[in-house]
Design a protein around this motif. Sequence first.
Motif, PDB file in Angstrom:
ATOM      1  N   MET A 148      46.903 -17.667  29.752  1.00 14.81           N
ATOM      2  CA  MET A 148      47.007 -18.710  30.777  1.00 14.81           C
ATOM      3  C   MET A 148      47.545 -19.986  30.132  1.00 14.81           C
ATOM      4  SD  MET A 148      43.887 -20.364  32.924  1.00 14.81           S
ATOM      5  CE  MET A 148      44.216 -20.992  34.519  1.00 14.81           C
ATOM      6  N   ARG A 149      48.521 -20.572  30.768  1.00 13.15           N
ATOM      7  CA  ARG A 149      49.176 -21.774  30.267  1.00 13.15           C
ATOM      8  C   ARG A 149      48.191 -22.918  30.036  1.00 13.15           C
ATOM      9  NH1 ARG A 149      53.798 -24.255  34.004  1.00 13.15           N
ATOM     10  NH2 ARG A 149      55.379 -23.836  32.484  1.00 13.15           N
ATOM     11  N   LEU A 150      47.244 -23.105  30.952  1.00 15.16           N
ATOM     12  CA  LEU A 150      46.293 -24.198  30.824  1.00 15.16           C
ATOM     13  C   LEU A 150      45.412 -24.029  29.589  1.00 15.16           C
ATOM     14  CD1 LEU A 150      44.870 -26.744  31.760  1.00 15.16           C
ATOM     15  CD2 LEU A 150      43.432 -25.304  33.213  1.00 15.16           C
ATOM     16  N   VAL A 151      44.870 -22.847  29.375  1.00 17.68           N
ATOM     17  CA  VAL A 151      43.989 -22.613  28.226  1.00 17.68           C
ATOM     18  C   VAL A 151      44.753 -22.862  26.932  1.00 17.68           C
ATOM     19  CG1 VAL A 151      42.651 -20.858  27.001  1.00 17.68           C
ATOM     20  CG2 VAL A 151      42.416 -21.102  29.477  1.00 17.68           C
ATOM     21  N   SER A 152      45.999 -22.434  26.867  1.00 13.51           N
ATOM     22  CA  SER A 152      46.819 -22.690  25.675  1.00 13.51           C
ATOM     23  C   SER A 152      46.979 -24.191  25.446  1.00 13.51           C
ATOM     24  CB  SER A 152      48.195 -22.047  25.815  1.00 13.51           C
ATOM     25  OG  SER A 152      48.081 -20.652  25.905  1.00 13.51           O
ATOM     26  N   LEU A 153      47.228 -24.936  26.514  1.00 14.72           N
ATOM     27  CA  LEU A 153      47.361 -26.389  26.420  1.00 14.72           C
ATOM     28  C   LEU A 153      46.066 -27.024  25.928  1.00 14.72           C
ATOM     29  CD1 LEU A 153      48.942 -29.063  27.088  1.00 14.72           C
ATOM     30  CD2 LEU A 153      47.840 -28.938  29.334  1.00 14.72           C
ATOM     31  N   LEU A 154      44.952 -26.626  26.535  1.00 16.33           N
ATOM     32  CA  LEU A 154      43.661 -27.189  26.140  1.00 16.33           C
ATOM     33  C   LEU A 154      43.346 -26.868  24.681  1.00 16.33           C
ATOM     34  CD1 LEU A 154      41.567 -26.417  29.351  1.00 16.33           C
ATOM     35  CD2 LEU A 154      42.609 -28.601  28.692  1.00 16.33           C
ATOM     36  N   ASP A 155      43.555 -25.619  24.291  1.00 16.13           N
ATOM     37  CA  ASP A 155      43.280 -25.210  22.918  1.00 16.13           C
ATOM     38  C   ASP A 155      44.176 -25.947  21.926  1.00 16.13           C
ATOM     39  OD1 ASP A 155      41.282 -23.505  23.805  1.00 16.13           O
ATOM     40  OD2 ASP A 155      42.503 -21.686  23.626  1.00 16.13           O
ATOM     41  N   ALA A 156      45.437 -26.145  22.266  1.00 15.72           N
ATOM     42  CA  ALA A 156      46.378 -26.818  21.374  1.00 15.72           C
ATOM     43  C   ALA A 156      45.947 -28.255  21.070  1.00 15.72           C
ATOM     44  CB  ALA A 156      47.782 -26.804  21.974  1.00 15.72           C
ATOM     45  N   HIS A 157      45.227 -28.862  22.000  1.00 17.95           N
ATOM     46  CA  HIS A 157      44.790 -30.245  21.817  1.00 17.95           C
ATOM     47  C   HIS A 157      43.299 -30.354  21.486  1.00 17.95           C
ATOM     48  CE1 HIS A 157      48.605 -32.092  22.802  1.00 17.95           C
ATOM     49  NE2 HIS A 157      48.735 -31.175  23.751  1.00 17.95           N
ATOM     50  N   GLY A 158      42.674 -29.224  21.217  1.00 14.13           N
ATOM     51  CA  GLY A 158      41.260 -29.243  20.829  1.00 14.13           C
ATOM     52  C   GLY A 158      40.322 -29.689  21.933  1.00 14.13           C
ATOM     53  N   ARG A 163      37.517 -29.709  24.768  1.00 18.46           N
ATOM     54  CA  ARG A 163      36.218 -29.053  24.920  1.00 18.46           C
ATOM     55  C   ARG A 163      36.055 -28.632  26.375  1.00 18.46           C
ATOM     56  NH1 ARG A 163      33.811 -34.376  22.590  1.00 18.46           N
ATOM     57  NH2 ARG A 163      35.753 -34.962  23.609  1.00 18.46           N
ATOM     58  N   TYR A 164      35.855 -27.329  26.564  1.00 22.08           N
ATOM     59  CA  TYR A 164      35.698 -26.796  27.912  1.00 22.08           C
ATOM     60  C   TYR A 164      34.834 -25.545  27.874  1.00 22.08           C
ATOM     61  CZ  TYR A 164      39.255 -23.358  26.577  1.00 22.08           C
ATOM     62  OH  TYR A 164      39.950 -22.363  25.949  1.00 22.08           O
ATOM     63  N   ARG A 165      34.320 -25.221  29.047  1.00 23.96           N
ATOM     64  CA  ARG A 165      33.531 -24.000  29.217  1.00 23.96           C
ATOM     65  C   ARG A 165      34.115 -23.224  30.379  1.00 23.96           C
ATOM     66  NH1 ARG A 165      28.725 -25.121  31.502  1.00 23.96           N
ATOM     67  NH2 ARG A 165      29.234 -27.255  32.013  1.00 23.96           N
ATOM     68  N   VAL A 166      34.088 -21.901  30.270  1.00 25.15           N
ATOM     69  CA  VAL A 166      34.510 -21.025  31.360  1.00 25.15           C
ATOM     70  C   VAL A 166      33.263 -20.634  32.146  1.00 25.15           C
ATOM     71  CG1 VAL A 166      35.550 -18.798  31.946  1.00 25.15           C
ATOM     72  CG2 VAL A 166      36.468 -20.153  30.032  1.00 25.15           C
ATOM     73  N   ILE A 167      33.348 -20.723  33.460  1.00 23.97           N
ATOM     74  CA  ILE A 167      32.231 -20.376  34.333  1.00 23.97           C
ATOM     75  C   ILE A 167      32.706 -19.318  35.324  1.00 23.97           C
ATOM     76  CG2 ILE A 167      30.556 -21.225  36.028  1.00 23.97           C
ATOM     77  CD1 ILE A 167      31.107 -24.072  34.830  1.00 23.97           C
ATOM     78  N   ASP A 168      32.143 -18.125  35.239  1.00 24.29           N
ATOM     79  CA  ASP A 168      32.444 -17.083  36.217  1.00 24.29           C
ATOM     80  C   ASP A 168      31.455 -17.201  37.373  1.00 24.29           C
ATOM     81  OD1 ASP A 168      34.629 -15.767  34.908  1.00 24.29           O
ATOM     82  OD2 ASP A 168      33.193 -14.941  33.479  1.00 24.29           O
ATOM     83  N   HIS A 169      31.924 -16.959  38.589  1.00 23.06           N
ATOM     84  CA  HIS A 169      31.077 -17.090  39.779  1.00 23.06           C
ATOM     85  C   HIS A 169      31.660 -16.233  40.898  1.00 23.06           C
ATOM     86  CE1 HIS A 169      34.226 -19.826  41.194  1.00 23.06           C
ATOM     87  NE2 HIS A 169      34.107 -20.475  40.045  1.00 23.06           N
ATOM     88  N   VAL A 170      30.949 -16.157  42.003  1.00 23.11           N
ATOM     89  CA  VAL A 170      31.459 -15.410  43.148  1.00 23.11           C
ATOM     90  C   VAL A 170      32.732 -16.104  43.642  1.00 23.11           C
ATOM     91  CG1 VAL A 170      29.177 -14.556  43.819  1.00 23.11           C
ATOM     92  CG2 VAL A 170      30.054 -16.658  44.827  1.00 23.11           C
ATOM     93  N   PRO A 171      33.672 -15.364  44.198  1.00 22.61           N
ATOM     94  CA  PRO A 171      34.928 -15.966  44.654  1.00 22.61           C
ATOM     95  C   PRO A 171      34.686 -17.038  45.721  1.00 22.61           C
ATOM     96  CG  PRO A 171      35.122 -13.576  44.590  1.00 22.61           C
ATOM     97  CD  PRO A 171      33.675 -13.901  44.367  1.00 22.61           C
ATOM     98  N   GLU A 172      35.216 -18.241  45.460  1.00 23.97           N
ATOM     99  CA  GLU A 172      35.035 -19.347  46.401  1.00 23.97           C
ATOM    100  C   GLU A 172      36.042 -20.445  46.083  1.00 23.97           C
ATOM    101  OE1 GLU A 172      34.398 -21.284  49.392  1.00 23.97           O
ATOM    102  OE2 GLU A 172      32.926 -19.677  49.209  1.00 23.97           O
ATOM    103  N   GLY A 173      36.652 -21.021  47.127  1.00 19.14           N
ATOM    104  CA  GLY A 173      37.612 -22.091  46.953  1.00 19.14           C
ATOM    105  C   GLY A 173      37.199 -23.406  47.590  1.00 19.14           C
ATOM    106  N   ARG A 174      36.141 -23.394  48.387  1.00 17.20           N
ATOM    107  CA  ARG A 174      35.687 -24.637  49.026  1.00 17.20           C
ATOM    108  C   ARG A 174      34.863 -25.439  48.028  1.00 17.20           C
ATOM    109  NH1 ARG A 174      32.741 -21.824  53.797  1.00 17.20           N
ATOM    110  NH2 ARG A 174      32.433 -20.424  52.032  1.00 17.20           N
ATOM    111  N   THR A 175      35.246 -26.678  47.828  1.00 15.57           N
ATOM    112  CA  THR A 175      34.653 -27.524  46.794  1.00 15.57           C
ATOM    113  C   THR A 175      33.137 -27.619  46.893  1.00 15.57           C
ATOM    114  OG1 THR A 175      36.689 -28.829  46.751  1.00 15.57           O
ATOM    115  CG2 THR A 175      34.749 -29.824  45.753  1.00 15.57           C
TER     116      THR A 175
END
Length: 160
Positions: A1-11, A13-25
Amino acid sequence: MRLVSLLDAHGARYRVIDHVPEGRTEVVSRHRGHPVAHAAKCLVVMVKTGKRTRRYFLAVVPGDARVDLEGLKDLADGTYVSFASAEKAEALSGSVSGTILPFSFDPDLELVVDPRLLEHPEIFFNAARLDRSLALNTQDYQDHLRRIGARIRPITAGEA
């Protein structure tokens, strides 16, 4: 994923959170376990600046706020403003509605972030899919915004 590569390249800090499918904030914020105000609500806005010219903005606001469309129109010195069509928003952002990232990888999509979103230690957003999110250190996001020259300015019209 382009975003993860960008984040990793700049060090970043992030966490991945898996959850039930949902798009409403509001709903996905409960699944992720944080206040709605900490969510990055990402909306693509179209501003007409002439008879045949348009500018597109990726407006990023706290999850409990609405985008100030008139403010974006004024920012662009436009004559008309509306949310972009779903088709255009998805084409410019590279992801489907409900999963748009608070990052722009398209030069025709100008990133504008409301400073209220940056008041919390982390921001949360769907990671270009409905069943996975990222919690990103806010300082690292601000560093990214500075690197790319994104605008940070009030663009909320109050609570959603």
